[in-house]
Design a protein around this motif. Structure first.
Motif, PDB file in Angstrom:
ATOM      1  N   UNK A  47       0.802  -1.217   0.000  1.00  0.00           N
ATOM      2  CA  UNK A  47       0.000   0.000   0.000  1.00  0.00           C
ATOM      3  C   UNK A  47       0.836   1.268   0.000  1.00  0.00           C
ATOM      4  N   UNK A  48       2.124   1.130  -0.261  1.00  0.00           N
ATOM      5  CA  UNK A  48       2.988   2.309  -0.250  1.00  0.00           C
ATOM      6  C   UNK A  48       3.044   2.924   1.137  1.00  0.00           C
ATOM      7  N   UNK A  54       1.012   5.164   2.434  1.00  0.00           N
ATOM      8  CA  UNK A  54      -0.285   5.153   3.110  1.00  0.00           C
ATOM      9  C   UNK A  54      -0.621   3.794   3.729  1.00  0.00           C
ATOM     10  N   UNK A  67       3.324  10.778  -0.369  1.00  0.00           N
ATOM     11  CA  UNK A  67       2.179   9.980  -0.828  1.00  0.00           C
ATOM     12  C   UNK A  67       0.958  10.242   0.066  1.00  0.00           C
ATOM     13  N   UNK A  68       0.825  11.484   0.514  1.00  0.00           N
ATOM     14  CA  UNK A  68      -0.322  11.861   1.328  1.00  0.00           C
ATOM     15  C   UNK A  68      -0.180  11.547   2.803  1.00  0.00           C
ATOM     16  N   UNK A  69       0.939  10.996   3.224  1.00  0.00           N
ATOM     17  CA  UNK A  69       1.151  10.651   4.635  1.00  0.00           C
ATOM     18  C   UNK A  69       2.005  11.735   5.288  1.00  0.00           C
ATOM     19  N   UNK A 121      -0.901   4.256  -5.914  1.00  0.00           N
ATOM     20  CA  UNK A 121      -0.400   4.873  -4.688  1.00  0.00           C
ATOM     21  C   UNK A 121       0.025   6.317  -4.963  1.00  0.00           C
ATOM     22  N   UNK A 150      -2.906   8.687  -4.933  1.00  0.00           N
ATOM     23  CA  UNK A 150      -3.884   8.495  -3.865  1.00  0.00           C
ATOM     24  C   UNK A 150      -3.978   9.699  -2.926  1.00  0.00           C
ATOM     25  N   UNK A 151      -3.029  10.609  -2.996  1.00  0.00           N
ATOM     26  CA  UNK A 151      -3.023  11.711  -2.033  1.00  0.00           C
ATOM     27  C   UNK A 151      -3.946  12.831  -2.498  1.00  0.00           C
ATOM     28  N   UNK A 152      -4.858  13.282  -1.658  1.00  0.00           N
ATOM     29  CA  UNK A 152      -5.725  14.400  -2.042  1.00  0.00           C
ATOM     30  C   UNK A 152      -4.893  15.667  -2.224  1.00  0.00           C
ATOM     31  N   UNK A 173      -3.940   8.744  10.686  1.00  0.00           N
ATOM     32  CA  UNK A 173      -2.634   9.357  10.426  1.00  0.00           C
ATOM     33  C   UNK A 173      -2.737  10.585   9.533  1.00  0.00           C
ATOM     34  N   UNK A 187      -2.754  15.967   8.498  1.00  0.00           N
ATOM     35  CA  UNK A 187      -2.701  17.226   7.758  1.00  0.00           C
ATOM     36  C   UNK A 187      -4.105  17.802   7.598  1.00  0.00           C
TER      37      UNK A 187
END
Lengths: 560, 260
Positions: free
Chosen positions: A439-440, A442, A540-542, B19, B22-24, B52, B55
């Motif tokens: 899932x990378x 995230x 990656x959004x994390x 992946x 996938x980030x907004x 998690x 943000x």
């Protein structure tokens, strides 16, 4: 014979080209990679050691004085001196004298060279063992493991010791048939000892391999059977590597490290004792914080599966099976192109598994992500290369009209596509990167795995700090060590006027996100009275690093 | 073997692409935040899933109050507004009725109803400014992190062998049950070993209950029955520990009507 020599010379050229290309990529991308905690300590060590060499040049007898040695070499005495000395010389030469590299990149350059050298050795090893395509895949596959790509940038020891382990193993294998390679193996082992402690385990690994080879030969001889593979033409394995290594190793280890020149025994005991009783550092494991024994048995294996591109691991598995099946069929050639023999498969398998097995022991501290078992990775890549060689043979047998070189290039390129994609995307957050099957980043965050360590990701929020902090603002840099923050400022990645301070004084506080660091995030919330960060750097959004500002701060533009 | 290998290559490349995307982006966060701001009423809880995705607080800002962020449970909230990243959910909406859902690219806003939220008549953490410690020191709520690494907003209490009293002199009448949690703080992933921490509560000098809080394991609420009152009363919490005095400790409590 002449054709073989030409082929081998060309192999060296190809290996060198791969290495140089990788080195150039590392140099070109170095500035993006922030300075890790440990790098800060090694920058400091390099400065101190350099000062000693300056004393040595001016006044050799003074430099040999016990107090002088202690003053310069006591710092970071838990690691041997070679890499830090190289960092120092590189900085002095490439930055201070020639001014062709920035201070930090000059410090890092030897680490990068070690990484590049590793690729060269890997190509030669793979080419020799399984053929050129295998060597190319092994070298490039290793280079394109995202975490290797990250570590290869650093002024640290982990990629260097991986290269050292690989080099000694290759030379040992060659030495089984040649005393000249035995001498080279001895010298390589001696140099490797001066890189990092991991090498102290090599005699057990290689000694075990040698013992098994000898026992196998004895057993076969007694049975009167023909030996398998090419072993019929294998000369009896020679112990040259052990002879030369056993003699040269301790001498070089002692000579290279001035700290050992006085109170040698006590200081050696300290060195060994420090690592045998190494403290545990925090590691996240499926939402649990591991800070003491027992560590999960499967942690290294699972982390390897989650961070090494899956295609490389799949090819590793295929390569192992293919090689084991070959051993079960007598009289076959060792491989499709190269030459094996002298227990190569056993050597590669043990070298791939030992570092992981060792650190899997529940009493061994695990921290630092995957770096402590990285010496396994080149051998994983080599088995992958063996699988690639077989794949190429299958394709060429299936479609005989295909040009073998073209088929090799296409197959290697296809199989390197996922590692290439992952490495490109990982940069510069290598330690936050996990494979897509996990899932990378995230997926790993959801599973509660380690998101980062070492405080290097301050680089990702530096532009925001530079734009938003007042002139002379005090910032709490959290997990980034003081020398590393200073290097950020020296390199002008962080504005020079920004001052370093603790939470009480700071106008802004960084928080490097790790599972256990939420405790320190709570300190920020309590001190600043807010849970709202001003800025968050993500991968990656994390979230990787958050910046909190003390409310009520009036913004003034920084003085240009 | 060739097809298997090519299959792995293709799948890995496709999954990585997913992946990577996938980030907004900021527009999506701003859109969902605006929707939450338009939807939220007093008494609603805003949560982000997965946890998690912190943000989100940059965009949601005041929509997540510190007391909500440091909540122990969701029993008091009539509605839960879930900001979900890529369809993630949370156990905090299990059993609740979803009444609304809106999508903003990779983010979505889902609204859940709780049919019978707890009726809180007095919250000690919210009213911390009216309380004091036995030495007259004012109380300031603060966050501690529990053994599951969750943030909890509590009344921090230093542990002393002779006990610490936290006094609320003027707690209005109302409510049937005093419910609360005690939490030993998690310092850098390590737990100091020490005795259980005892919380004892009294109303106008009359003891109403005592509980022992341990370091490990899931947090469990304590509940003390309250005597019937028609007037304001003094509520005193006495915190006591015989060892492990360097540990962080805090408690949160409220008075609520009994569940019907």
């Amino acid at each position: 014979m002449e054709a073989l020599n030409r082929k081998r010379r060309f192999d060296h050229l190809i290996g060198a080209a791969i290495a140089i290309a990788y080195l150039l990529v590392l140099l070109g991308t170095a500035r993006d990679v922030g300075f890790s905690r440990d790098e800060g300590f090694y920058f400091t060590a390099a400065k101190r050691y350099q000062r000693w060499f300056d004393v040595l040049a001016e006044n050799p007898s003074k430099a040999l004085n016990e107090q002088v040695i202690e003053r310069h070499w006591k710092y970071n005495r838990e690691h041997p001196a070679l890499m830090k000395t190289l960092f120092a010389f590189s900085h002095r030469t490439l930055h201070q004298k020639l001014e062709i590299l920035s201070p930090a990149t000059a410090y890092r350059f030897p680490g990068m060279v070690a990484a590049a050298l590793g690729l060269y050795i890997l190509f030669i090893f793979g080419s020799h063992a399984f053929g050129r395509a295998a060597g190319a895949f092994a070298a490039l596959g290793f280079a394109l493991m995202p975490r290797i790509f990250y570590h290869a940038h650093l002024a640290c020891f982990d990629v260097a010791v991986t290269t050292a382990w690989l080099g000694v193993t290759y030379l040992y294998w060659r030495s089984l048939s040649s005393w000249k390679f035995g001498l080279a193996a001895g010298i390589a082992f001696a140099m490797a000892l001066t890189v990092k402690l991991n090498i102290f385990f090599m005699p057990f690994v290689l000694g075990g391999h040698y013992a098994i080879l000898m026992i196998y030969r004895l057993v076969m001889k007694k049975r009167g059977a023909k030996q398998r593979g090419t072993a019929q033409s294998d000369p009896s394995p020679k112990p040259w590597a052990f002879v030369f290594g056993g003699f040269i190793g301790p001498l070089v280890f002692f000579a290279h490290w001035p700290w050992l020149w006085h109170n040698t025994w006590d200081r050696l005991l300290f060195y060994v004792g420090f690592h045998s009783a190494h403290p545990f550092y925090n590691t996240a494991w499926f939402g649990e914080n591991i800070i003491e024994a027992p560590t999960p048995l499967l942690l290294p294996t699972v982390m390897t599966a989650m961070t090494v591109p899956t295609i490389i691991l799949v090819l590793f598995g295929i390569g192992v099976i293919l090689r084991l099946r070959r051993r079960a069929r007598p009289g076959t050639e060792s491989n499709d192109e190269g030459r094996g023999g002298q227990g190569l498969d056993l050597l590669l398998l043990v070298s791939a598994l030992f570092p992981i097995a060792l650190i899997s022991h529940p009493n061994v501290p695990i921290f630092g992500g995957t770096k402590h078992w990285m010496p396994a990775y080149p051998f994983i890549a080599l088995f992958g290369g063996a699988a690639i060689a077989r794949l190429i043979s299958i394709v060429c047998e299936r479609w005989p009209k295909l040009n073998r070189l073209a088929a090799s290039v296409v197959i290697v390129a296809l199989c390197l596509a996922p590692p290439f994609q992952q490495t490109i995307q990982s940069h510069p957050m290598g330690l936050a990167t996990y494979v897509p099957f996990a899932g990378g980043a995230p997926g790993a965050a959801t599973l509660g795995m380690t998101r980062q360590f070492w405080g290097y990701t301050t680089a990702s929020v530096a532009p925001w700090l530079n734009e938003n902090m007042d002139n002379g603002a005090v910032v709490s840099f959290h997990d980034t060590s003081l020398p590393s923050v200073r290097m950020f400022k020296t390199e002008e990645i962080v504005r020079k006027d920004i001052r370093i301070g603790g939470l009480r004084r700071a106008k802004a506080a960084l928080l490097h996100h790790e599972l256990h660091m939420v405790v320190e995030e709570a300190w920020i919330w309590n001190a600043y009275g807010t849970i709202v960060p001003s800025h968050v750097a993500t991968h990656q959004g994390v979230p990787i690093v958050s910046v909190y500002e003390r409310p009520g701060r009036k913004k003034k533009p920084p003085i240009e | 073997m060739l097809m298997f290998v090519l299959g792995v290559v293709l799948l890995e490349v496709v999954l990585q692409w997913r992946v990577n995307h996938s980030a907004p982006d900021e527009a999506e966060w701003l859109a969902v935040s605006a929707a939450v701001r338009g939807e939220k009423k007093a008494g609603d809880l805003v949560v982000i899933a997965p946890e998690w995705a912190t943000q989100g607080r940059v965009y949601l800002r005041d929509l997540i109050a510190p007391k909500d962020h440091g909540r122990f449970d969701t029993t008091r909230y009539g509605r839960v507004l879930l900001v979900s990243l890529n369809g993630a959910s949370t156990s905090e909406v299990e059993g609740l009725e979803r009444v609304k859902s809106e999508t903003f690219g990779r983010l979505s806003l889902e609204v859940y109803n709780r049919s019978a939220p707890a009726i809180i008549t007095y919250d000690f953490v919210e009213n911390a400014s009216t309380g004091y410690r036995q030495n007259g020191q004012r109380i300031v709520p603060g966050f501690v992190i529990d053994n599951a690494f969750k943030p909890r907003l509590v009344i921090p209490v230093p542990l002393r062998p002779d006990g610490v009293k936290v006094v609320f002199p003027d707690v209005p009448a109302g409510g049937d049950v005093l419910r609360g949690y005690g939490v030993v703080g998690n310092r850098s992933g390590q737990f100091d070993v020490g005795s259980a921490v005892t919380i004892a509560a009294s109303v106008d000098g009359a003891p109403i209950g005592r509980v022992k809080v341990r370091n490990m394991g899931p947090l469990e609420p304590f509940e003390f029955e309250l005597p019937k009152r028609t007037e304001a009363a003094e509520v005193v919490f006495e915190i006591h520990s015989t060892s492990g005095l360097k540990r962080e400790f805090g408690f949160a409590a409220d008075i609520r009507e009994r569940e019907k």
